[in-house]
Design a protein around this motif. Structure first.
Motif, PDB file in Angstrom:
ATOM      1  N   ALA A   1       0.833  -1.209   0.000  1.00 39.70           N
ATOM      2  CA  ALA A   1       0.000   0.000   0.000  1.00 39.70           C
ATOM      3  C   ALA A   1       0.865   1.255   0.000  1.00 39.70           C
ATOM      4  CB  ALA A   1      -0.933  -0.018   1.203  1.00 39.70           C
ATOM      5  N   GLU A   2       1.943   1.251   0.805  1.00 39.68           N
ATOM      6  CA  GLU A   2       2.839   2.404   0.840  1.00 39.68           C
ATOM      7  C   GLU A   2       3.624   2.532  -0.466  1.00 39.68           C
ATOM      8  OE1 GLU A   2       5.299   1.830   4.204  1.00 39.68           O
ATOM      9  OE2 GLU A   2       3.679   2.069   5.675  1.00 39.68           O
ATOM     10  N   LEU A   3       3.877   1.388  -1.130  1.00 36.45           N
ATOM     11  CA  LEU A   3       4.685   1.399  -2.341  1.00 36.45           C
ATOM     12  C   LEU A   3       3.873   1.764  -3.588  1.00 36.45           C
ATOM     13  CD1 LEU A   3       7.575   0.771  -3.397  1.00 36.45           C
ATOM     14  CD2 LEU A   3       6.815  -1.589  -3.733  1.00 36.45           C
ATOM     15  N   SER A   4       2.550   1.645  -3.518  1.00 31.51           N
ATOM     16  CA  SER A   4       1.722   1.810  -4.716  1.00 31.51           C
ATOM     17  C   SER A   4       1.834   3.208  -5.317  1.00 31.51           C
ATOM     18  CB  SER A   4       0.261   1.501  -4.391  1.00 31.51           C
ATOM     19  OG  SER A   4      -0.204   2.351  -3.350  1.00 31.51           O
ATOM     20  N   ASN A   5       1.951   4.256  -4.487  1.00 35.47           N
ATOM     21  CA  ASN A   5       2.068   5.613  -5.028  1.00 35.47           C
ATOM     22  C   ASN A   5       3.356   5.768  -5.840  1.00 35.47           C
ATOM     23  OD1 ASN A   5      -0.360   6.474  -3.929  1.00 35.47           O
ATOM     24  ND2 ASN A   5       0.610   7.038  -1.972  1.00 35.47           N
ATOM     25  N   LEU A   6       4.458   5.221  -5.309  1.00 31.23           N
ATOM     26  CA  LEU A   6       5.721   5.285  -6.044  1.00 31.23           C
ATOM     27  C   LEU A   6       5.622   4.495  -7.346  1.00 31.23           C
ATOM     28  CD1 LEU A   6       8.724   5.966  -6.333  1.00 31.23           C
ATOM     29  CD2 LEU A   6       9.237   3.974  -4.891  1.00 31.23           C
ATOM     30  N   LEU A   7       4.954   3.339  -7.307  1.00 31.21           N
ATOM     31  CA  LEU A   7       4.823   2.516  -8.513  1.00 31.21           C
ATOM     32  C   LEU A   7       4.035   3.243  -9.593  1.00 31.21           C
ATOM     33  CD1 LEU A   7       4.142  -1.039  -7.009  1.00 31.21           C
ATOM     34  CD2 LEU A   7       6.253  -0.185  -8.032  1.00 31.21           C
ATOM     35  N   ARG A   8       3.006   3.967  -9.203  1.00 32.24           N
ATOM     36  CA  ARG A   8       2.206   4.679 -10.209  1.00 32.24           C
ATOM     37  C   ARG A   8       3.035   5.742 -10.911  1.00 32.24           C
ATOM     38  NH1 ARG A   8      -1.888   3.438  -6.389  1.00 32.24           N
ATOM     39  NH2 ARG A   8      -3.625   2.335  -7.419  1.00 32.24           N
ATOM     40  N   ARG A   9       3.920   6.402 -10.182  1.00 26.64           N
ATOM     41  CA  ARG A   9       4.784   7.395 -10.816  1.00 26.64           C
ATOM     42  C   ARG A   9       5.790   6.723 -11.758  1.00 26.64           C
ATOM     43  NH1 ARG A   9       4.769   9.607  -5.522  1.00 26.64           N
ATOM     44  NH2 ARG A   9       6.845   8.747  -5.130  1.00 26.64           N
ATOM     45  N   LEU A  10       6.282   5.551 -11.358  1.00 25.48           N
ATOM     46  CA  LEU A  10       7.238   4.835 -12.205  1.00 25.48           C
ATOM     47  C   LEU A  10       6.580   4.290 -13.471  1.00 25.48           C
ATOM     48  CD1 LEU A  10       9.283   2.796  -9.548  1.00 25.48           C
ATOM     49  CD2 LEU A  10      10.109   4.710 -10.919  1.00 25.48           C
TER      50      LEU A  10
END
Length: 746
Positions: free
Chosen positions: A446-455
């Motif tokens: 859940a914490e990683l999902s925002n970074l993944l969307r930017r990538l």
């Protein structure tokens, strides 16, 4: 003398000439003529006929008148009877001689008209069959075929005709043979199997000799041999290994079921052996056959691949593109029915063995590359630590705005990029320094999902599906994040026109062992994380090499080939597994991570970091023993700590550090490298703790050997600082460790 054999030539010669002493019709006529009575001569001729009534003969002689006629007739009758007696004796002798072999039960001599001349042994057979000869009228001639049939099986109405047909063939000069079953009383039949008789008809003295031989034992042996042959044939056909019979021309004559299964159910009979072998291995197969011919001994086994079916499917029902390998053992052998010299080949499925050999070789290669990568990473981390550290020292003297500041920042940024590449090497070699804790994967993702969307960008849709009641796992959160990021970036590159990336979690219980590439996943509970995309997919060949270091399908300059190798190494270091799957090019791909379930309770990130106490002010004071075998790293660390207010004593080796500790100086903190020659960090910590049990320790390392890491992990109050580290990271870790030590103690 066996059943149905021809009689001696001497007997035939005697039969043709007639019995010695018998009176022929001509001799009787001469005798009557000498007596001077023509009528008496006619009577003699009549008397010489077989079966002529004596009363009629005497009447004819009396009618002729004269004593001389009567004397001639009487003499002729006596001579005729003597001839018949001789002929009967010779028939009896022939029958008895035909029965000389103990296997014969009976023998019958018949004349050309089928009449019975003599029989021996039929009465015993008639007793066995509870029947005798058929009743006949007085004076009626007994038929040999009826007599034999009545003795063998009186209930079979077709039997007399069969025996008569055999006699007819014998009269034509042929030898007729036929088997019959002897009809026995019920009580006798219950004692065992029915008796089998073999009737043989052969020409004899103008008539026929019929012998009946008991072939029950021989037939039983033949039946048992046939049964054994059938059993052996079934056993060979159902053997778990293939069997081939190949003729001199190299064509398959016979193939059992196992070999047909190797071919995917295709027939092998009539095909050339070499046509069944993959073209690349045909020379190897031919060489093995040549060696078997030259040596006359079984050739050493040779591993060959089978040719795929015409439709492109793999051999043995395997999927298209998958090869089946067999080990063939060639033996030269003589073939039946004048087939000449050929070969008997035994085939054993070696596909799994070859796959395991390839996996073992790949595992050895991966291990060698991993050891090389670990050693390179250790040296690189030492150099990068020095580069980053001295950049930090330079930046302290050149604040923002000075010309040198931008240059120093460029050096530091590129050093950090190099450090990321080294971390991938360490992850692949499973030597990355870790700080594992019990975590909840749902929170991490859940914490990683925002970074993944930017990538991923706007063209790739991200979907994260969390399972309910997900089990906790023990892992380094930063390492897990890096694994997921690597998989996501690979998926993005595989979808240049956009697509969907799905990350799904779930609980998985392995009730049996599963093959995961080169590894075997043991039964147990696992948390499964599946990262799947709708991209270009992978072929079977790519899947076989996807986790190899430096293997990439991207264009030159677009990838290092270490991303998936890092994923593989990280999962194995955590005790987990990774499985790659794709249905083929254009059908997307999925990677499933399996992490062992943990029995502990998840620890939040802030709770894990609370014990380290990251102070804002990194200055401090105290006595520090710094042990580092890399001069550049030791020089930077010593300068940085002295600049923060600490008193630093340097040691280049573990032996030098032990000498310093032997003098019992006041030490507030031990900072040591983990991997050093002779005396490593773990040994140094144990020796130091003997005199100072509460001494806080910081271990710095470019990579962590598992054995050393396990020893250090068991020691209390030991903090890790992985290389490369910056000046701020070093100062923060040092101040937190000193402040956590008990007050008022050395």
């Amino acid at each position: 003398m066996s059943a149905g054999a021809e009689l001696r030539p001497g007997l035939e010669e005697r039969a043709d000439k007639g019995p010695r002493g018998a009176l022929s019709g001509t001799a009787a006529l001469a005798l009557a003529g000498a007596a001077g009575a023509g009528a008496a001569a006619l009577a003699v001729l009549f008397a010489a006929q077989p079966g002529a009534p004596q009363a009629a003969v005497y009447a004819a002689a009396a009618a002729a008148g004269g004593a001389a006629g009567m004397v001639a007739v009487i003499a002729a009758l006596r001579l005729a009877r003597a001839g018949r007696a001789v002929r009967q004796a010779e028939a009896r002798a022939a029958a008895l001689e035909a029965m000389a072999d103990g296997r014969r039960l009976a023998a019958v001599v018949a004349d050309a008209e089928g009449g019975l001349r003599y029989a021996v042994g039929l009465d015993a057979l008639a007793g066995a069959s509870a029947a005798g000869a058929s009743p006949r009228a007085p004076g009626e001639k007994l038929n040999a075929a009826d007599r034999v049939a009545a003795a063998v099986d009186p209930s079979d109405e077709t039997l007399p005709a069969s025996i008569a047909a055999m006699a007819t063939r014998a009269l034509q000069g042929e030898r007729a043979v036929r088997d019959f079953t002897l009809a026995e009383p019920e009580a006798a039949a219950q004692r065992g199997a029915p008796r089998c008789l073999q009737a043989t008809a052969a020409p004899f003295a103008g008539g026929v000799l019929i012998t009946l031989e008991d072939v029950s034992e021989r037939k039983a042996e033949i039946d048992r041999a046939i049964e054994r042959l059938a059993l052996l044939s079934r056993a060979l056909d159902r053997a778990p290994f293939g069997i081939l019979v190949v003729d001199e021309q190299g064509r398959v004559q016979e193939a059992n079921s196992a070999f047909r299964r190797f071919l995917g159910g295709r027939s092998a009979a009539g095909r050339r052996l070499l046509d069944l072998i993959a073209p690349a291995d045909r020379d190897l197969m031919q060489a093995a056959l040549d060696r078997a011919v030259e040596s006359g001994q079984p050739a050493s086994p040779v591993d060959v691949r089978l040719a795929p079916a015409a439709d492109g499917s793999g051999a043995g029902g395997a999927a298209a593109g998958e090869e089946r390998t067999i080990a063939l053992y060639a033996n030269q052998a003589a073939l039946p029915h004048d087939g000449g010299r050929g070969f008997v080949l035994h085939a054993v499925d070696a596909t799994e063995r070859k796959r395991l050999e390839a996996q073992f070789a790949q595992s050895q290669k991966m291990q060698a590359v991993g050891q090389l990568a670990g050693g390179i990473a250790h040296d690189f981390n030492n150099m990068l630590t020095a580069i980053i550290g001295f950049c930090d020292l330079m930046l302290q003297r050149h604040p923002v705005g000075e010309p040198s500041f931008a240059d120093a920042m460029q050096i530091k940024q590129n050093a950090n990029r190099a450090a990321g590449l080294v971390r991938q090497l360490l992850a692949f070699s499973r030597q990355q320094a870790l700080t594992p804790r019990v975590i909840d994967m749902s929170e991490v993702l859940a914490e990683l999902s925002n970074l993944l969307r930017r990538l991923l960008g706007e063209r790739v849709e991200l979907s994260v599906v969390h399972a309910r009641d997900l089990w906790p796992v023990k892992a380094d959160p930063g390492q897990i994040e890096q694994v997921v990021i690597n998989l996501a970036v690979n998926a993005r590159d595989a979808m240049p026109d956009g697509g969907r990336l799905t990350i799904q979690t779930g609980n998985f219980t392995a009730e049996q062992s599963y093959a995961m590439g080169d590894e075997v996943m043991a039964p147990g509970d696992y948390v499964a994380i599946t990262v799947s995309d709708t991209g270009m997919g992978m072929s079977r060949e790519v899947l076989q090499h996807v986790f190899e270091p430096f293997f990439t399908t991207k264009e030159v300059g677009m990838g290092t080939g270490l991303g998936l190798a890092m994923v593989y190494g990280s999962l194995r270091q955590l005790g987990g597994f990774v499985h790659a799957h794709s249905d083929g090019p254009g059908k997307g791909a999925s990677f499933t991570l399996y992490l062992p379930r943990s029995d502990g309770q998840p620890v939040a990130a802030q709770d894990a970091d609370a014990g380290e106490g990251a102070p804002a002010d990194t200055t401090g004071g105290g006595q520090i023993l710094l042990v580092e075998d890399e001069d550049a790293v030791r020089l930077f660390a010593a300068r940085a700590l002295r600049a923060k207010g600490y008193d630093v004593t340097e040691a280049r080796t573990g032996e030098a550090a032990l000498e310093i500790l032997a003098e019992r100086p006041p030490i507030d903190l031990l900072v040591t490298d983990m991997v050093m020659p002779k005396v490593d960090g773990a040994t140094l910590i144990r020796e130091a703790r003997k005199a100072m049990p509460d001494l806080p320790v910081i271990c710095i390392s470019g990579y962590t050997q598992e054995s050393v890491a396990q020893e250090v992990e068991a020691l209390p109050k030991v903090a890790f600082l992985p290389k490369p580290f910056s000046l701020k990271q070093l100062a923060t870790k040092v101040k937190a460790s000193i402040e956590s030590a008990p007050r008022g103690e050395d």
